[in-house]
Design a protein around this motif. Structure first.
Motif, PDB file in Angstrom:
ATOM      1  N   SER A   1      -2.987   2.921   4.349  1.00 29.32           N
ATOM      2  CA  SER A   1      -1.553   2.802   4.568  1.00 29.32           C
ATOM      3  C   SER A   1      -0.983   4.168   4.909  1.00 29.32           C
ATOM      4  O   SER A   1      -1.475   5.204   4.455  1.00 29.32           O
ATOM      5  CB  SER A   1      -0.886   2.245   3.305  1.00 29.32           C
ATOM      6  OG  SER A   1       0.505   2.410   3.352  1.00 29.32           O
TER       7      SER A   1
ATOM      8  N   ASP B   1       1.101  -2.149   8.924  1.00 30.42           N
ATOM      9  CA  ASP B   1       1.096  -1.405   7.666  1.00 30.42           C
ATOM     10  C   ASP B   1       1.601  -2.322   6.563  1.00 30.42           C
ATOM     11  O   ASP B   1       2.215  -3.363   6.835  1.00 30.42           O
ATOM     12  CB  ASP B   1       1.990  -0.172   7.763  1.00 30.42           C
ATOM     13  CG  ASP B   1       1.604   0.904   6.750  1.00 30.42           C
ATOM     14  OD1 ASP B   1       0.661   0.673   5.966  1.00 30.42           O
ATOM     15  OD2 ASP B   1       2.243   1.963   6.736  1.00 30.42           O
ATOM     16  N   CYS B   2       1.333  -1.950   5.320  1.00 33.90           N
ATOM     17  CA  CYS B   2       1.783  -2.718   4.164  1.00 33.90           C
ATOM     18  C   CYS B   2       2.265  -1.765   3.074  1.00 33.90           C
ATOM     19  O   CYS B   2       1.856  -0.599   3.025  1.00 33.90           O
ATOM     20  CB  CYS B   2       0.658  -3.591   3.584  1.00 33.90           C
ATOM     21  SG  CYS B   2       0.081  -4.928   4.641  1.00 33.90           S
TER      22      CYS B   2
ATOM     23  N   CYS C   1       4.292  -6.539   4.500  1.00 34.14           N
ATOM     24  CA  CYS C   1       3.501  -6.106   5.647  1.00 34.14           C
ATOM     25  C   CYS C   1       4.278  -6.281   6.942  1.00 34.14           C
ATOM     26  O   CYS C   1       5.050  -7.228   7.096  1.00 34.14           O
ATOM     27  CB  CYS C   1       2.196  -6.890   5.726  1.00 34.14           C
ATOM     28  SG  CYS C   1       1.137  -6.707   4.263  1.00 34.14           S
TER      29      CYS C   1
END
Length: 428
Positions: A360, A404-405, A414
């Motif tokens: 991330s 991305d989360c 997310c």
């Protein structure tokens, strides 16, 4: 269901033997055990999909900035919206995704980033044309504006915040602010070549100013008090320093051609100097008690901060990040995924191997990193990498591709590449 994989540590030096070695099982049993582990890994990721409710959709533009703070998911227009009029920052309740509030930037502004300080949300923005960067502190629960300051925010070790306001003509100001009230604590003029910081694990501890003639001032980051002052030799070209950086308790300056000299911050006594790559081809960093010289292409050299002696070098690593007492190192993998390991800073010895992951883009210094791995059939495995413990904990298997989360405890938030956020319920 969450599952923990214990990676453990490799033997010291890779050659130490246990006192008594247990008998090895037959190869057939080893194969059966590996197949069983593979089945458990697959079920650990796939089973929750059949029982959990569908994710909650939250509107978000492509490349949006987002952060989770105080039970709110805050979404801001991303870099892709600059020049197209996007200027909204929206707070959503978790886990339901309902809109709680919306804040609009002044016309013509765009978001540079979202961050947090002392439980508040900081929205940093800049006008499209000329003008200073602005930081606005919001109550994350209600979106109420608490205070505003010009400048880009830099957190301090003790929970405060500094604002840098450089000017094109080389002037500028560094201002310290009480994050609870927004009141200014102190300010300093910035020298033409900028400011350097001595940092801790949570932010800036000391502010270091170096003028063109070699005068050095070291100030406490929270009180502004002058701790040390002195001089280092003038820059090699007699005009100004092209390079000043603080790493650990050292001030690094380019006082000689093709070399960097290190000075003790407390007394400005010269400790050592080392040759450096061609200008712009590398950079120094504090690496958990040692000093790393990252090369721009690949590879890292590690030095003893007391003597400048090179402790080890390795061309495999694209980068290394200090996390606690270890280094998290990345080697080329497949696509955007990298092979991740933890290293002993003093020797470069591999302590644990995590395998192939894409991390991330949030906090690369956090002890627990969020990792992503592509699976067959258009799925993505999300896991928590506990760097100090050398363990992996599976969080979810998601369908589709994701930029991305962020980990919100009982939910993963997310971002889709095409825009839009999804809040997925998971075990905490």
């Amino acid at each position: 269901m969450s599952r923990v994989i214990e990676l453990g540590e490799l033997p010291h030096g890779g050659e130490a033997r246990p006192v008594a070695e247990p008998p090895r099982p037959p190869a057939r049993l080893i194969r059966m055990a590996l197949l069983g582990c593979l089945a458990l890994v697959t079920l650990a990721g796939a089973a929750p999909l059949a029982h959990r409710p569908a994710g909650v959709l939250v509107p978000a533009p492509q490349s949006a900035s987002f952060v989770v703070v105080a039970g709110r998911l805050v979404v801001a227009d991303g870099p892709g919206t600059v020049g197209r009029g996007g200027r909204a920052v929206t707070g959503h309740r978790l886990p339901g995704g309902e809109t709680a509030w919306q804040f609009l930037l002044p016309a013509g502004d765009h978001v540079l980033g979202l961050s947090t300080v002392a439980g508040l949300l900081l929205v940093t923005s800049s006008p499209t044309g000329a003008g200073d960067t602005r930081s606005t502190a919001l109550d994350p629960a209600s979106g109420t504006v608490r205070w505003q300051h010009t400048g880009y925010p830099v957190p301090t070790q003790e929970g405060g915040v500094l604002f840098e306001t450089p000017r094109a003509d080389g002037s500028g100001t560094l201002r310290a602010v009480d994050p609870a009230s927004g009141a200014a604590r102190w300010s300093l003029p910035l020298p033409g070549n900028g400011v350097a910081y001595r940092t801790g694990d949570r932010g800036v501890r000391e502010v270091v100013l170096v003028t063109a003639d070699g005068r050095v001032e070291v100030h406490d980051a929270d009180s502004g008090a002058l701790r040390h002052t002195g001089r280092v030799p003038p820059a090699a070209d007699g005009v100004s320093y092209r390079f000043t950086q603080v790493v650990a308790d050292l001030l690094l300056v380019d006082a000689e051609p093709d070399r960097v000299a290190a000075y003790d911050l407390a007394g400005l006594r010269r400790r050592w100097s080392v040759p450096v790559p061609a200008r712009g081809a590398g950079w120094f960093a504090d690496c958990a008690g040692v000093i790393c010289l990252h090369r721009q292409a690949a590879g890292v050299g590690v030095f003893d901060p007391a003597t400048g002696r090179q402790l080890w070098t390795d061309e495999r690593w694209l980068r290394v990040n200090p996390i606690g007492a270890r280094l998290l190192a990345a080697a080329p993998g497949f696509g955007s995924e990298e092979e991740l390991v933890t290293l002993d800073p003093a020797t470069g010895r591999v302590l644990a191997r995590f395998g192939r992951w894409r991390l991330s883009g949030t906090d690369r210094l956090a002890a627990r990193q969020l990792g992503f791995r592509r699976l067959p059939d258009d799925r993505m495995l999300v896991a928590e990498l506990d760097v100090p413990a050398g363990r992996i904990r599976f969080r979810a298997v998601l369908v589709g591709t994701w930029d991305d989360c962020a980990d919100a405890g009982r939910a993963l938030v997310c971002l889709r590449p095409s825009g839009g956020l999804v809040v997925w319920p998971v075990d905490p």
